[in-house]
Design an enzyme around this catalytic site. Structure first.
Site: not given
Length: 370
Positions: A52, A157, A189, A302, A304
């Protein structure tokens, strides 16, 4: 301008603040007078002016007077002094005639009080225009306020056959995703307040878990390590690289068995926290509850396959970011997430989006209804 079109423009502006304003909500504002846009703005960064205020300043830069104007804003204006002054006061002093908000702000210091203050000053208020879009935009903020828990993002990934790592990585070929994807991960991140991993990832990959971008990061996310047996090595990067704070969650038994290590970790500036125990591991729900109480609104996981699937199995994840590289690793790959996920039931991905990073693909989607 048509009301819905104007609010959608305010939402478009608000999105520009994502990744910079957290843990504040992303907010956009458009000011209209006599059917013409006379000013607009958005909350640009944490600690900076709210949307605003930015829009009112934009009015004045353009030589426009906001008196008697209609203000379209994606969230109820704040009415208290925090890092900035109350937006309600600025709107009242500007003499606007009407404030249309997409939704109410559930934050306890606002929660209807902003509207009430405006009404008492003779400003007409209403809420609900494009409400669903506004709630989706700030789902992490809303979850944290309503439940006390952070929004949980799972990121990984993988190769086309679901492998998360190479069996024999080299310095140049240890990554599965390409450089463009890795840059995007650092942007991801930057917007969270915590990056969580398990001790196995620390032992095997020794990550820094820091934000590494060209511009400086004002509030580096906390690095959170789940380490039920307190096996964290002294030479790991989350301890030796001092760019961000580190929390280590462990169990009551480890506090009893390793008091000297707990003491030394704390002497080194690490917060060692006790988590409940579940199946010989740190209880994820307890970890999230404690993180939420400490002010973390969003956490990026992040890790396994074991930890990722644990979050999925317990329905504790809200969003996924899956980076896929055009490679089949077969026996050259390890950490098979596909095999781990096969033990779960079906997962419904909501609002999936696809992004291309050169020869890699990112699929992002929500798992919760936010």
């Amino acid at each position: 301008m048509e009301a819905e079109q104007t609010m959608r423009r305010a939402l478009e502006l608000a999105r520009q603040g994502l990744g910079r304003v957290e843990p504040n909500p992303a907010v956009g504002c458009v000011i209209v007078k006599d059917g013409r846009l006379i000013g607009e703005g958005w909350h640009r960064e944490f600690g900076g002016p709210h949307a605003e205020i930015e829009a009112l300043c934009d009015c004045r830069r353009r030589g426009n007077d906001p008196q008697g104007a209609v203000v379209y804003v994606t969230l109820e204006p704040c009415c208290f002094t925090g890092k900035t002054g109350p937006c309600t006061k600025a709107l009242i002093e500007a003499g606007v005639a009407r404030v249309v908000a997409a939704m109410e702000d559930p934050f306890p210091k606002v929660s209807g009080r902003g509207f009430e203050e405006l009404r008492q000053a003779g400003i007409f208020t209403e809420a609900g225009l494009c409400r669903k879009e506004a709630e989706s935009l700030n789902a992490p903020y809303l979850k944290h306020i309503r439940t006390g828990r952070p929004w949980v993002i799972l990121k990984w990934a993988q190769s086309l056959d679901g492998k998360l790592a190479r069996r024999n990585p080299t310095e140049t070929g240890r990554w599965i995703s390409n450089e463009a994807c890795r840059r995007h991960v650092h942007q991801l991140r930057r917007k969270v307040q915590g990056i969580l991993t398990g001790i196995q990832t620390i032992l095997e990959d020794n990550p820094q878990l820091t934000v590494r971008l060209d511009e400086p990061v004002r509030r580096p996310p906390v690095r959170i390590v789940l380490d039920s047996q307190l096996r964290i090595p002294w030479d790991c990067r989350v301890l030796s690289v001092q760019e961000a704070p580190t929390w280590v969650f462990t169990t009551h038994a480890s506090f009893q068995i390793e008091p000297e290590k707990v003491f030394r970790l704390r002497q080194a500036g690490v917060e060692v926290l006790e988590a409940g125990q579940k199946e010989q591991r740190c209880d994820l729900e307890d970890v999230l509850n404690q993180a939420g109480k400490r002010g973390l609104q969003q956490i990026l996981v992040e890790a396994g396959p074991t930890l990722l699937t644990a979050f999925l199995k317990q329905n504790l994840a809200d969003e996924v970011f899956i980076y896929i590289a055009p490679v089949l690793l077969g026996q050259a790959g390890i950490a098979d997430l596909s095999a781990a996920i096969s033990s779960l039931g079906p997962l419904e991905l909501r609002r999936p989006t696809l992004q291309i990073f050169e020869d890699n693909v990112l699929i992002s989607a929500r798992l919760s209804s936010g």
